[in-house]
Structures are given as C-alpha cells and as structure tokens.
Design a protein around this motif. Structure first.
Motif, PDB file in Angstrom:
ATOM      1  N   GLU A 228      -1.672   4.773  -4.363  1.00 21.36           N
ATOM      2  CA  GLU A 228      -1.613   3.310  -4.413  1.00 21.36           C
ATOM      3  C   GLU A 228      -1.361   2.825  -5.844  1.00 21.36           C
ATOM      4  O   GLU A 228      -0.573   1.908  -6.073  1.00 21.36           O
ATOM      5  CB  GLU A 228      -2.932   2.738  -3.893  1.00 21.36           C
ATOM      6  N   ILE A 229      -2.010   3.448  -6.812  1.00 23.15           N
ATOM      7  CA  ILE A 229      -1.901   3.019  -8.209  1.00 23.15           C
ATOM      8  C   ILE A 229      -0.642   3.556  -8.865  1.00 23.15           C
ATOM      9  O   ILE A 229       0.092   2.823  -9.537  1.00 23.15           O
ATOM     10  CB  ILE A 229      -3.176   3.429  -8.971  1.00 23.15           C
ATOM     11  N   VAL A 230      -0.371   4.839  -8.666  1.00 20.58           N
ATOM     12  CA  VAL A 230       0.748   5.478  -9.363  1.00 20.58           C
ATOM     13  C   VAL A 230       2.092   4.957  -8.871  1.00 20.58           C
ATOM     14  O   VAL A 230       3.018   4.782  -9.666  1.00 20.58           O
ATOM     15  CB  VAL A 230       0.638   7.015  -9.265  1.00 20.58           C
ATOM     16  N   VAL A 231       2.220   4.666  -7.602  1.00 19.50           N
ATOM     17  CA  VAL A 231       3.491   4.174  -7.077  1.00 19.50           C
ATOM     18  C   VAL A 231       3.877   2.828  -7.704  1.00 19.50           C
ATOM     19  O   VAL A 231       5.056   2.512  -7.844  1.00 19.50           O
ATOM     20  CB  VAL A 231       3.485   4.122  -5.530  1.00 19.50           C
TER      21      VAL A 231
ATOM     22  N   ARG B  69       6.246   7.898 -10.638  1.00 19.18           N
ATOM     23  CA  ARG B  69       5.910   7.121  -9.445  1.00 19.18           C
ATOM     24  C   ARG B  69       6.043   7.953  -8.166  1.00 19.18           C
ATOM     25  O   ARG B  69       5.410   7.668  -7.165  1.00 19.18           O
ATOM     26  CB  ARG B  69       6.772   5.870  -9.377  1.00 19.18           C
ATOM     27  N   GLU B  70       6.866   8.989  -8.228  1.00 20.83           N
ATOM     28  CA  GLU B  70       7.075   9.851  -7.062  1.00 20.83           C
ATOM     29  C   GLU B  70       6.211  11.117  -7.109  1.00 20.83           C
ATOM     30  O   GLU B  70       6.497  12.110  -6.436  1.00 20.83           O
ATOM     31  CB  GLU B  70       8.561  10.219  -6.943  1.00 20.83           C
ATOM     32  N   THR B  71       5.119  11.078  -7.857  1.00 23.48           N
ATOM     33  CA  THR B  71       4.202  12.218  -7.935  1.00 23.48           C
ATOM     34  C   THR B  71       3.790  12.637  -6.525  1.00 23.48           C
ATOM     35  O   THR B  71       3.410  11.806  -5.703  1.00 23.48           O
ATOM     36  CB  THR B  71       2.944  11.849  -8.757  1.00 23.48           C
TER      37      THR B  71
ATOM     38  N   PRO C   5       7.457  -1.088 -15.084  1.00 22.53           N
ATOM     39  CA  PRO C   5       8.538  -1.395 -14.149  1.00 22.53           C
ATOM     40  C   PRO C   5       9.023  -2.848 -14.168  1.00 22.53           C
ATOM     41  O   PRO C   5      10.171  -3.111 -13.816  1.00 22.53           O
ATOM     42  CB  PRO C   5       7.947  -1.039 -12.777  1.00 22.53           C
ATOM     43  N   ARG C   6       8.184  -3.781 -14.585  1.00 23.42           N
ATOM     44  CA  ARG C   6       8.602  -5.189 -14.644  1.00 23.42           C
ATOM     45  C   ARG C   6       8.796  -5.694 -16.062  1.00 23.42           C
ATOM     46  O   ARG C   6       9.660  -6.524 -16.319  1.00 23.42           O
ATOM     47  CB  ARG C   6       7.572  -6.088 -13.945  1.00 23.42           C
TER      48      ARG C   6
END
Length: 165
Positions: free
Chosen positions: A20-23, A32-34, A146-147
C-alpha cells in the motif's frame, strides 16, 4: 495495542501494508513494483529484527531495526516504519518509534539514524523531531517523488542516552 516481534506467518499482513505504501512511491525509495519476495527480504530477512503493531488481533503497523553500518559504525541502528492507512492518526508511529528506541538500547545500540526521509513527509518529520531526533543532513534532490519530482531527502539522528525516550 500491542507491539511484538514478527512471526513468519505475519508477512502476508505486513505485505498488504508494505505494498500500500510502496506503490504510492511518496515516502520510501523502494521500487514501486517491489515484489512480495523482495519485500520479505528488505523488511524481514535483512534487518536484525522486525516488529508488528497489533490492535484487536489485526496488524496495523510494522517496523524493522538493523545496524546502520557494519564494523566501526555498528553502534548506530536504522529503522523503518509503516502504518496502515486505516490506522493513521492514532499514535501508532509514535508507539513504534518509542518501542524501537527501547529495543535498540536493549540491543546495545547507542544511536538511531534515519537515512533517507523524503522532505515531503512532513508528518513523519514533525513526529521524529517531537521524539528528539535532529535533522543532521540534507541530500538535495535525492528523492524522485511521483508528483513533486526531485525533492530533498533528510538524514535524522538521535543519540540514545540513558534518559527517558
């Protein structure tokens, strides 16, 4: 609320918080794809100890503790904390950080260091400062948010003396 050491069968619930957090890619530098196996390695296998925070039998938070360096720097530990979005604002991170400091002292660590705190994570930074950590370094534009694009990452540190946490 109870904080305890992780059991092997806890990882599926830790994974849901981790994912939930890493994505989102907003607070941790993990890809993010861990994958679940990679997360298990980073969060449970690699650290010295991993803990979960339970409330009514549900895992709502987790943290790990490990030496920040080997050899001449192994008296300083490093921790990472994650709280489920459903449990934020209830003092979980505070409780886990206080628990981690007591655990670190019991394990013989003299200090705790957070190596890479995204400067946009203002809630965590405020909490760490409230708990006695000092910002001792700034890594300019080291975190690719990411933002927000490239933002600073902070290094926070606390000497774990014999006084109250």
């Amino acid at each position: 609320m109870q904080i305890r050491e992780t059991h092997k069968n806890d990882f599926d619930l830790i994974w849901s918080i981790f994912q939930e957090i890493v994505v989102l890619g907003e607070t941790y530098a993990y890809p993010r794809e861990t994958t679940k196996d990679e997360a298990m390695h980073f969060w449970v296998s690699l650290p010295q100890q991993t803990f979960v925070c339970e409330d009514d039998g549900k895992i709502i938070g987790t943290y790990y503790l490990k030496a920040n360096q080997i050899g001449r720097g192994d008296h300083v530990c490093n921790c990472g904390y994650m709280v489920s979005s459903k449990a934020r604002g209830k003092g979980i991170a505070t409780a886990m950080c206080e628990h981690s400091q007591l655990t670190a002292k019991a394990l013989g660590y003299k200090a705790m260091q957070f190596n890479f705190v995204a400067s946009s994570n203002v809630g965590a930074i405020a909490l760490w400062h409230k708990l006695g950590f000092k910002t001792v370094g700034c890594l300019p534009k080291a975190f690719d948010h990411p933002r927000l694009g490239y933002i600073d990452a902070l290094v926070l540190y606390k000497w774990l003396d014999s006084t109250a946490i």
